[in-house]
Design an enzyme around this catalytic site. Structure first.
Site, PDB file in Angstrom:
ATOM      1  N   SER A 267     -52.786 -18.309 -20.633  1.00 46.57           N
ATOM      2  CA  SER A 267     -51.541 -18.353 -19.866  1.00 46.57           C
ATOM      3  C   SER A 267     -50.311 -18.035 -20.707  1.00 46.57           C
ATOM      4  O   SER A 267     -49.266 -17.725 -20.160  1.00 46.57           O
ATOM      5  CB  SER A 267     -51.378 -19.727 -19.205  1.00 46.57           C
ATOM      6  OG  SER A 267     -51.154 -20.731 -20.169  1.00 46.57           O
TER       7      SER A 267
ATOM      8  N   SER B  69     -54.664 -21.650 -24.437  1.00 46.54           N
ATOM      9  CA  SER B  69     -53.621 -20.684 -24.092  1.00 46.54           C
ATOM     10  C   SER B  69     -52.759 -20.238 -25.265  1.00 46.54           C
ATOM     11  O   SER B  69     -51.890 -19.388 -25.096  1.00 46.54           O
ATOM     12  CB  SER B  69     -52.725 -21.247 -22.977  1.00 46.54           C
ATOM     13  OG  SER B  69     -53.428 -21.251 -21.762  1.00 46.54           O
TER      14      SER B  69
ATOM     15  N   LYS C 111     -42.000 -18.740 -23.232  1.00 46.65           N
ATOM     16  CA  LYS C 111     -42.917 -18.750 -22.091  1.00 46.65           C
ATOM     17  C   LYS C 111     -42.190 -19.329 -20.882  1.00 46.65           C
ATOM     18  O   LYS C 111     -41.458 -20.330 -21.007  1.00 46.65           O
ATOM     19  CB  LYS C 111     -44.148 -19.589 -22.436  1.00 46.65           C
ATOM     20  CG  LYS C 111     -45.226 -19.634 -21.356  1.00 46.65           C
ATOM     21  CD  LYS C 111     -46.440 -20.405 -21.860  1.00 46.65           C
ATOM     22  CE  LYS C 111     -47.544 -20.489 -20.818  1.00 46.65           C
ATOM     23  NZ  LYS C 111     -48.737 -21.206 -21.318  1.00 46.65           N
TER      24      LYS C 111
END
Length: 651
Positions: A319, A343, A247
């Site tokens: 996210s 998330s 990420k």
């Protein structure tokens, strides 16, 4: 030297007089000073009776003027007090009388404001919370002791009889354990595997919008090193030579770390995040920095919005959108995401993959954008199976010397857990197939309800998360960058509201949180429980009290409003297996047992099921795949960029 004013006393002081002067308009102050100077500096003179009478008349006029000045100052002071009293309503603190408000104003001007500015200069000169972490660290252990430094590695059983498939598609959807066996037995090289996943990332990224940066050069370097080590007889373990994605809130030197935000689109941090260092030491190969929603909020980022491989008409949510979508689509074998409030759980559920939100502190967070260290930012894996999640968490867990919240969590080996000794509760919203399968394997499954009296769970999460986040992005807000944020109804609104949360009430919320933890701990009378993984109250609760959860796919259902002519798109069904803090191994063992009897986690999304009205790359974007690649979906779908290159391909 930094000057820190002493707290004021109740008596009037030179500081208070100075404050009063500052409250007066400059013109009024000037007139008063001129009059005072004339009065003090004029020499005494003998006066006639007429002169004395005239002087008395002028004195009376001067006195009236002085009274007017005082009246003006008093009115302005009263106005300022009234404004402050009115503002105190928004802090639920409008119970002070005028004299107390005046005292508060004086203290704020002389003591609070200077200290605010000193502190900001010291720790808030850059955004993201990468340095100077708070000493107020949440301990999620519920009383468990920290494990000794030399945590034993999990003892997994290597697979036998694994053969290399003939198609790249089949290779792309193999588990980490299976791919690791192919590499260990030298049926495939890390370089070959890396190229397969880089091709898939480029092929499908224009549809999913899941990649921010391709780390191609780094990937080839790491893959080559992995192959060389294996040729020399050195095998680092199950992650040796396995490609993966991070990420894009996780820093890697020489590559952009954008946090998904337009403001930081060109940011390069010369930092090696702890989790990246752990994976590098395990021999894993980084192929891409994957989409984070802007500043780790939902799935909207500066380059678009990430989609769900199981149904590209909808978005991936959460996210950690890029890691979830990329793993689901077979673009990477696994990826690392993060969760502060949903998330990991939400995108794992939406994209139909296995995702682990571990106990807070299990994985170090240095080099990672911070939202809320006191609310428990957590890093965790997205994988195709619970067994893969166990391998990844084993590789990345441990005490990070630069993260005061990390610790050596005393996880036992999930591959060695005797599930027949466990009592597992199931909530009313649990997927009953999971209950039936585990019961058939000897698990004692019982109805269960988690009891607590605190009614403000969701508000406590918002108080905590928003205030902490604002402390990490104070400069960003003060600089007006919230006006350019990608989704104006998200962080901009929440962080402006956070300015009006007093420190006292923030701490009151943490006290209530402590009460909540005590109640949940007392109510947790089973070894684990099964329930909906995306119930918002439960997501907030789990993050506040520190419960780990693993999300597992349990089936599929038809999508709403399917395209004419039929479709293979599906809505995924998932559930969560929750455990007490520091007992992630229990949730992992139960998930592995369930997946050993089912194949929902092995299904492949219909990513090639694209219609003419589906996603089309925007002209001028860099998100489109390689127009010189015959297998590129652009050529299959008549992408404008691919069409423009067709004539060039003839030469």
């Amino acid at each position: 030297m930094i000057y820190i004013p002493k707290p004021h006393s109740r008596s009037m002081s030179p500081g208070c007089n100075a404050m009063c002067r500052r409250a007066l308009p400059r013109r009024v102050v000037s007139v008063a000073l001129i009059l005072l100077t004339v009065a003090l500096c004029s020499p005494p003179t003998r006066r006639s009776p007429a002169a004395a009478e005239a002087a008395g008349h002028h004195f009376a006029m001067d006195n009236r003027q002085t009274l007017q000045v005082e009246d003006t100052a008093s009115e302005e002071n009263d106005t300022e007090i009234s404004i402050v009293k009115d503002a105190l309503k928004y802090f639920d603190a409008d119970f002070f009388n005028d004299s107390k408000v005046k005292e508060m104003m004086k203290g704020a001007k002389e003591f609070n404001l200077p200290m605010f500015r000193v502190n900001r200069r010291l720790v808030a000169f850059e955004d993201g919370g990468l340095h100077n972490p708070s000493v107020l660290v949440f301990n999620s252990s519920w009383g468990s002791k920290e494990a000794p430094h030399n945590n034993r590695k999990f003892n997994y059983s290597p697979l036998s009889g694994i053969k290399r498939p003939s198609s790249e598609e089949d290779i792309a959807f193999m588990s980490v354990l299976e791919l690791g066996e192919l590499i260990r037995t030298k049926q495939i090289t890390s370089c070959e595997l890396t190229d397969i996943f880089l091709r898939r990332l480029r092929r499908y990224n224009h549809v999913l919008e899941a990649v921010i940066s391709f780390t191609e050069d780094l990937a080839h370097s790491q893959a080559t090193k992995a192959d060389e080590l294996l040729a020399q007889g050195t095998y680092l373990g199950p992650l040796h030579g396995i490609p993966y994605g991070l990420k894009d809130i996780i820093a890697v030197p020489h590559y952009k770390t954008t946090w998904g935000s337009k403001t930081f689109e060109d940011q390069i941090l010369d930092i090696e995040a702890w989790v990246y260092k752990r994976l590098k030491s395990a021999g894993a190969v980084l192929v891409a920095k994957l989409v984070s929603g802007s500043l780790a909020y939902d799935d909207i980022w500066f380059g678009g919005r990430t989609r769900n491989p199981w149904n590209i008409a909808e978005f991936s949510t959460g996210s950690s959108a890029g890691p979830a979508a990329s793993t689901s689509a077979g673009m990477v074998p696994f990826a690392i995401g993060s969760e502060t409030a949903g998330s990991i759980t939400y995108p794992a559920a939406r994209c139909g993959i296995t995702g682990l939100r571990p106990t807070f502190g299990t994985v170090g967070r240095s080099g990672v954008m911070s939202i809320s260290e006191s609310l428990v930012d957590k890093l965790g894996p997205f994988c195709r199976s619970a067994a893969d999640c166990a391998l990844i968490i084993d590789a990345i867990r441990g005490k990070d010397p630069d993260d005061p919240s990390s610790r050596n969590v005393a996880l036992e080996d999930p591959f060695q857990v005797d599930i027949q000794k466990l009592t597992v509760g199931y909530l009313e919203d649990a997927e009953m197939e999971v209950v039936y399968v585990l019961s058939s394997k000897g698990v004692n499954c019982v109805p269960f309800k988690l009891n607590y009296t605190v009614e403000s769970v969701q508000a406590i999460l918002n108080f905590t998360m928003d205030v902490d986040m604002l402390s990490h992005f104070d400069k960003w807000q003060r600089s007006g960058h919230d006006d350019e944020y990608e989704a104006q109804d998200q962080w901009p609104v929440e962080l402006r509201r956070a300015r009006l949360i007093p420190a006292v009430d923030y701490l009151q919320a943490q006290r209530v949180r402590g009460k909540l933890i005590k109640e949940v701990c007392g109510s947790f009378t089973v070894d684990a429980f099964i329930g909906n993984a995306t119930d918002w109250e439960r997501v907030c609760l789990g993050n506040l009290v520190g419960m780990p959860v693993i999300v597992v796919p349990t089936g599929f259902k038809s999508i709403e409003d399917p395209p004419k002519g039929g479709t293979r798109r599906r809505t995924t069904i998932t559930t969560g297996i929750y455990a007490p803090p520091d007992h992630d191994h229990i949730a992992l063992a139960l998930a592995m047992a369930y997946q050993s009897a089912t194949n929902h986690h092995k299904q492949r999304p219909p990513i090639d099921d694209l219609g003419p009205n589906d996603v089309v790359p925007t002209p001028g974007t860099s998100l489109c795949c390689d127009p010189f690649d015959n297998s590129c979906l652009c050529f299959q779908r008549g992408c404008w960029l691919a069409e423009s290159f067709k004539s060039l391909r003839k030469f």
